[in-house]
Each structure stands twice: as structure tokens, then as C-alpha cells.
Design a protein around this motif. Structure first.
Motif, short mmCIF file in Angstrom:
data_model
loop_
_atom_site.label_atom_id
_atom_site.label_comp_id
_atom_site.label_asym_id
_atom_site.label_seq_id
_atom_site.Cartn_x
_atom_site.Cartn_y
_atom_site.Cartn_z
N THR A 140 0.91 -1.04 0.11
CA THR A 140 0.13 0.02 0.15
C THR A 140 0.85 1.26 -0.18
O THR A 140 1.83 1.24 0.94
CB THR A 140 -0.97 -0.05 1.25
OG1 THR A 140 -1.60 -1.25 1.17
CG2 THR A 140 -1.92 1.19 1.27
N SER A 141 0.68 2.16 -1.11
CA SER A 141 1.46 3.35 -1.08
C SER A 141 0.86 4.48 -0.18
O SER A 141 0.07 4.25 0.74
CB SER A 141 1.37 3.76 -2.55
OG SER A 141 0.25 4.27 -2.77
N ASN A 142 1.80 5.72 0.05
CA ASN A 142 1.35 6.78 0.98
C ASN A 142 0.00 7.15 0.65
O ASN A 142 -0.77 7.76 1.23
CB ASN A 142 2.35 7.72 0.98
CG ASN A 142 3.76 7.07 1.39
OD1 ASN A 142 3.74 6.23 2.18
ND2 ASN A 142 5.07 7.81 1.01
N THR A 143 -0.47 7.16 -0.55
CA THR A 143 -1.86 7.69 -1.28
C THR A 143 -2.81 6.72 -1.05
O THR A 143 -4.01 6.90 -1.55
CB THR A 143 -1.42 8.10 -2.78
OG1 THR A 143 -1.26 7.06 -3.37
CG2 THR A 143 -0.35 9.08 -2.81
N LEU A 148 3.00 -2.47 -7.15
CA LEU A 148 3.85 -3.79 -7.19
C LEU A 148 4.99 -3.51 -6.52
O LEU A 148 5.98 -2.77 -6.67
CB LEU A 148 4.08 -4.19 -8.68
CG LEU A 148 4.88 -5.61 -8.67
CD1 LEU A 148 4.38 -6.76 -8.21
CD2 LEU A 148 5.34 -5.77 -10.50
N HIS A 149 5.52 -4.41 -5.67
CA HIS A 149 6.78 -4.11 -4.70
C HIS A 149 7.83 -5.19 -4.62
O HIS A 149 8.92 -4.72 -5.25
CB HIS A 149 6.14 -4.15 -3.36
CG HIS A 149 7.20 -4.14 -2.16
ND1 HIS A 149 8.12 -2.93 -2.36
CD2 HIS A 149 7.57 -4.42 -1.05
CE1 HIS A 149 8.95 -2.75 -1.24
NE2 HIS A 149 9.00 -3.66 -0.51
N CYS A 150 7.47 -6.45 -4.99
CA CYS A 150 8.59 -7.58 -5.03
C CYS A 150 7.87 -8.54 -5.63
O CYS A 150 6.53 -8.92 -5.86
CB CYS A 150 9.25 -7.69 -3.65
SG CYS A 150 10.68 -6.54 -3.14
N GLU A 171 4.47 -3.95 7.69
CA GLU A 171 3.47 -4.52 8.23
C GLU A 171 2.59 -5.54 7.37
O GLU A 171 2.46 -5.25 6.40
CB GLU A 171 2.70 -3.39 8.94
CG GLU A 171 3.39 -2.51 10.18
CD GLU A 171 3.86 -3.34 11.24
OE1 GLU A 171 3.15 -4.49 11.59
OE2 GLU A 171 4.95 -2.84 11.73
N PRO A 172 2.17 -6.76 8.15
CA PRO A 172 1.50 -7.63 7.42
C PRO A 172 0.13 -6.85 6.69
O PRO A 172 0.01 -7.14 5.44
CB PRO A 172 1.01 -8.68 8.26
CG PRO A 172 2.07 -8.51 9.23
CD PRO A 172 2.49 -7.06 9.54
N SER A 173 -0.40 -6.02 7.24
CA SER A 173 -1.71 -5.38 6.81
C SER A 173 -1.48 -4.50 5.54
O SER A 173 -2.26 -4.18 4.82
CB SER A 173 -2.21 -4.49 7.91
OG SER A 173 -1.53 -3.53 8.22
N ALA A 174 -0.07 -4.00 5.13
CA ALA A 174 0.35 -3.20 4.27
C ALA A 174 0.47 -4.18 2.91
O ALA A 174 0.65 -3.75 1.86
CB ALA A 174 1.40 -2.43 4.28
N PHE A 186 -2.07 -8.64 -12.36
CA PHE A 186 -2.56 -7.29 -11.95
C PHE A 186 -3.54 -7.50 -10.42
O PHE A 186 -4.62 -8.25 -10.78
CB PHE A 186 -3.39 -6.75 -13.09
CG PHE A 186 -2.71 -6.21 -14.25
CD1 PHE A 186 -1.57 -5.31 -14.10
CD2 PHE A 186 -2.86 -7.05 -15.21
CE1 PHE A 186 -0.75 -4.99 -15.15
CE2 PHE A 186 -1.98 -6.60 -16.30
CZ PHE A 186 -0.95 -5.63 -16.18
N LEU A 187 -3.34 -6.74 -9.70
CA LEU A 187 -4.35 -6.94 -8.54
C LEU A 187 -5.60 -6.35 -8.62
O LEU A 187 -6.61 -7.31 -8.40
CB LEU A 187 -3.41 -5.92 -7.46
CG LEU A 187 -4.38 -5.95 -5.92
CD1 LEU A 187 -4.79 -7.38 -5.33
CD2 LEU A 187 -3.59 -5.07 -4.91
N GLY A 188 -5.66 -5.47 -9.45
CA GLY A 188 -7.13 -4.97 -9.82
C GLY A 188 -7.99 -6.00 -10.54
O GLY A 188 -9.08 -5.96 -10.14
#
Length: 370
Positions: A140-143, A148-150, A171-174, A186-188
Motif C-alpha cells: 500500500t503506497s502513501n496515497t 507492485l513491490h517485489c 507491516e502484514p496489513s500493508a 494485476f491486483l485490480g
């Protein structure tokens, strides 16, 4: 006129020298070398570039701080040379020996490590089902948006193995994990069966954020993925006990973005490079002559234009198992590299052989069997 000619001749001799007179630069370099030798003898240290001089005044043999430049130069014994003050410093030299271990056959009742496509040419682009265990890890980004992170590997229907540097401050929730066995992830557009939240992050206790040794982490997922059967998802095996990798070519695959900034699955076939040879090659890079490749690492690559690149952290390095050419086990996790796909510069991976005992122990503690 005579004065003018004398000046011209002096200029020519000074700048270029002649066959019997060394240039001033050569004399200066020799003088610096002699002075540095005296400094080393006097203080019992070795003159190296400042970035190789650790905070405790020892030569950094593990590659700490190779990922970010130091913001402040340390106060050390200065040597002669360099392009700015304190670029060359005298640091203590440690002798640290290295050994290597090898990773046999898997039990015949295992079902992990089988592709849904069969073995394909290494030069062909990946297709759906070819790497059914490669996971996309979103953060989850700051916005509030997901990015996609890794990459990671599904090693159990409820466990993803990735690099510790991907999750060290998360954190796991992120985090959200998508596994679908396809070449786009794609997550979406993923279905509920293709994604899961993370309930727990288990970080390797020996992880070092500077040098990245023991760069491994486990993500315990909120739910089990359905593996095998008619679906495209499967788990990847951990390596056998004594699988000799010498002369073996392996595959690294993970999520990345192409020239159009579209997220796709990429793969590269790379040769295994033994520990001693890898250390020798890496010492020819900016890591320096005294770099010591930690035993938690293994290497592969060193071919022009082939290998893991930026954004592929956590991706699996996998090799086919002898006698089961269509079955794969994970031998490494993409950790770091100097450059990207450069000749004679192997990529560095966390050795699964060095963290397998920790993986099994953590999973057994949670009644998760692989």
C-alpha cells in the motif's frame, strides 16, 4: 626568441616527458604509493577507498553500504591520492576464510515444482502456467494505492518465500499477494481465489540490512491457495540435500515492467557460479579487493544481457532436478547485484541451502508441512 623556445621545450618535456624521463604524473603516483606504503606499515592498515572502510575502521569485506552512498565520510587515517579529501583511507584488514556447501534427489511422492507447460526453450517468453508458483507482492503506497513491490515464491499453499529486504519495514496489513500462474498478475483484475492478505511476516533472525546476508523472509497468508488439479497454481520445491549445481544452468523468473511500463512476467536462464569464483569476480567491481562474499549467498549469471534486474527482488532462482528434468526446486532468492546483466558480474542470491533449516523450523512451529 631563445627564451620562447626554451619555454616551449620545457613545456613539452614537462607535459609529455621523453623516453628516459618519467612523467610528473607517474612520479606523483609513485610518490603517493611510497607514502601510502609507509602509512600502512606505520599503522598496520591498508589504504582503500573510503566506502570500503567500515565504522569500526575495518575493511568492509561483506559489502555493507553498497546500496546507498554514505552521507558523511568517516574520520579515519587518510592516505594519499583520490579526487577529494579522505577518499582513500587506511583501514584494518581482516582475514576471513570461506567455505562452500552444496545442495540430492527429492522424494518421489512430492508434487511441487512441476510446470503446467512442460519444459520450454529458454529464449521463449514465459506463457501461462510456466511458473505457477511465482507470486506478486503488492504494498500500500502513501496515497492508499497498491503498488507492485517485489516477487516471491509459493512454497506452501499458505506461505510465500521472498527477500527480507522487501518486507523489512513493512507491516502484514500493508501487503497483498497475488498468485495466478499467468504472465500478468494485476491486483485490480485478480479474482478472490488469486489473491490473499498477509497475516504474519517472519524475518530471518540473522538478516543484515547493510550487506543483506540471510536475505530471506516468509509471508504467512490469510488463506490457502488451491494448488494442483486443473488450476494454474502450484508450489515450488525447496532444494534437495546435496544437489551439485556445478555446471548447471538455472532459471530466474519474476515480475517486472517492460518498456511500455506494463507489468509482465520475465525469465532468464543463467549459469551457476560457485562461491569462490563469484567472490573473485565481484572483487573486480566497486566492491573492491577485500570484499568477502558471505556464506549465506550463492551466485548465478555473469552473461551479457541475462539475469535479474531492478525490481526483481525476492524472485526465485530455480533449477531442474536431476532425473526429473521437468521438476524444479528453488535454490536461491534474488537479493542484489552490481549492475544488471553484465558480463563477468554474477547476480547474488540468498542460498536456500543456508536458510532451509530455518524455513522448515518456522513452518513446523505453525503446523505447516512442505
Amino acid at each position: 626568441m631563445i627564451w620562447t623556445m626554451s619555454v616551449a621545450l620545457l613545456y613539452i618535456v614537462t607535459c609529455f616527458g621523453d623516453a628516459s624521463t618519467p612523467s610528473l604524473k607517474r612520479i606523483e603516483r609513485q610518490s603517493q604509493s611510497d607514502e601510502n606504503a609507509a602509512i600502512e606499515a606505520r599503522h598496520g592498515c591498508k589504504c582503500v577507498k573510503y566506502i570500503l572502510c567500515a565504522g569500526n575502521n575495518d575493511i568492509d569485506i561483506y559489502g555493507d553500504n553498497i546500496f546507498e552512498k554514505r552521507s558523511k565520510l568517516p574520520t579515519k587515517i587518510p592516505c594519499k591520492g583520490g579526487t577529494f579529501p579522505n577518499e582513500i583511507l587506511c583501514c584494518n584488514q581482516k582475514n576471513t576464510g570461506t567455505t562452500r556447501s552444496r545442495v540430492t534427489r527429492l522424494p518421489e511422492d512430492v508434487t511441487c515444482g512441476f510446470q503446467n507447460t512442460g519444459v520450454r526453450d529458454e529464449n521463449l517468453a514465459p506463457i501461462d502456467g510456466e511458473f505457477p508458483w511465482v507470486a506478486a507482492i503488492y504494498k500500500t503506497s502513501n496515497t492508499g494505492k497498491y503498488e507492485l513491490h517485489c516477487s516471491g515464491t509459493l512454497i506452501h499453499p499458505k506461505v510465500v518465500l521472498t527477500a527480507n529486504h522487501c518486507v523489512v519495514s513493512k507491516e502484514p496489513s500493508a501487503l497483498t499477494v497475488v498468485v495466478n500462474g499467468k504472465t500478468n498478475c494485476f491486483l485490480g483484475t485478480s479474482t478472490p481465489d488469486e489473491r490473499s492478505g498477509v497475516s504474519e511476516i517472519i524475518k530471518h533472525p540473522k538478516y543484515n540490512s547493510g550487506a543483506r546476508y540471510y536475505d530471506a523472509a516468509l509471508l504467512i497468508l490469510d488463506r490457502h491457495f488451491a494448488v494442483g488439479g486443473q488450476g494454474l497454481i502450484n508450489t515450488l520445491c525447496l532444494p534437495p540435500d546435496k544437489f551439485d549445481l556445478e555446471g548447471v544452468r538455472c532459471i530466474v523468473a519474476g515480475w517486472a515492467k517492460n518498456e511500455q511500463n506494463v507489468q509482465i512476467l520475465k525469465k532468464a536462464t543463467v549459469p551457476f557460479v560457485n562461491h569462490d569464483q563469484c567472490q573473485t569476480l565481484l572483487r573486480k567491481t566497486r566492491l573492491g579487493l577485500y570484499f568477502n562474499l558471505d556464506q549465506s549467498f550463492m551466485c548465478a549469471g555473469g552473461e551479457e544481457g541475462r539475469g535479474a534486474c531492478t525490481g526483481s527482488g525476492g524472485s526465485p532462482l530455480m533449477c531442474s532436478i536431476p532425473s526429473w528434468s521437468s521438476q524444479y526446486s528453488q535454490v536461491g532468492i534474488v537479493s542484489w547485484a552490481i549492475g544488471c546483466g553484465m558480463k563477468d558480474v554474477p547476480g547474488v542470491y540468498t542460498s536456500i541451502g543456508k536458510v532451509a533449516e530455518w524455513i522448515n523450523s518456522e513452518l513446523q512451529n505453525r503446523s505447516l508441512k512442505i
